[in-house]
Design an enzyme around this catalytic site. Sequence first.
Site: not given
Length: 316
Positions: A91, A151, A154, A178
């Site tokens: 990212r 996150d 998940r 993140h």
Amino acid sequence: MLKSNKVVLIGAGGVGSSFAYALTIDNSLVHELVIIDVNENKAKGEVMDLNHGQMFLKKNINVSFGTYKDCVNADIVVITAGLNQKPGETRLDLVDKNSKIFKDIVTNVVASGFDGIFVVASNPVDIMTYVTMKYSKFPIHKVIGTGTILDTSRLRYFLSDRFNVNTQNIHSYIMGEHGDSSFATWDETKIAMKPLSEYLAEGKITELELDEIHKKVVNAAYEVIKLKGATYYAIGLGIKNIVNAIIGDQNIILPISSYINGQYGGLIKDIYIGAPSIVCKEGVKEVLNFKISSKELEKFNNSANQLKSYIDKIEF
């Protein structure tokens, strides 16, 4: 204060469209959704497709194509625009490209007279949220990033699967970036009202298994991108959750990208990063400064320092 129960979405790609779809099928609060995209045909197509399903909705929402001028009376502007993460990219590889895109977007939104709340989902989300705050000059509580909400979802999914307990009865958070330097708040985790430490003591799970679960969280995006090219459904739902928390003044705790300036030991300052926060109609009501272990605090500082190293390279 909320004015119109109106949301403007900037970015009609996979994430933006998934958010728009989630909002229309689970909408009880938003009256109007305006979609803006540099690809006008894509945005207009999404608007048509969403409106064609109005008959099947419990409550209709006015969905339309728009321009930056439509931001003027919006309560929330959601930004999902920007370049997506490609296979093999982190990212953070997107910082330079997306920060330039954001300068143009945020400047145009503010020029419209918008004075609501920004919700940022574009990656790297913590940095893009900081960039939004800097370019908009908005108060810190009115600029929110999706942070570690995905996150955390998940994580709870993997724990739910492991313990066969509904995700609603699992209380655990991912904090930090993140991205790859995130960490799980294991010491504060409760599963079915029972501290995780008790499951460990009883031998029902091991530290090694917990490490593997966290690795699965970190690698989840890479796996999805490898298999289908991009992630968008789950984060679309996450954005919808944040928008509903604001519009509905829910005062709910969400692990979003919030502005940290001295909380959690005092070393982390002037940065947006994933941390549990109370979200209400004013935006971020409070960043929770709960006690985390020294080991977790070290990981938090490390994650913040990584983000800082990229932010320091951006010219504002």
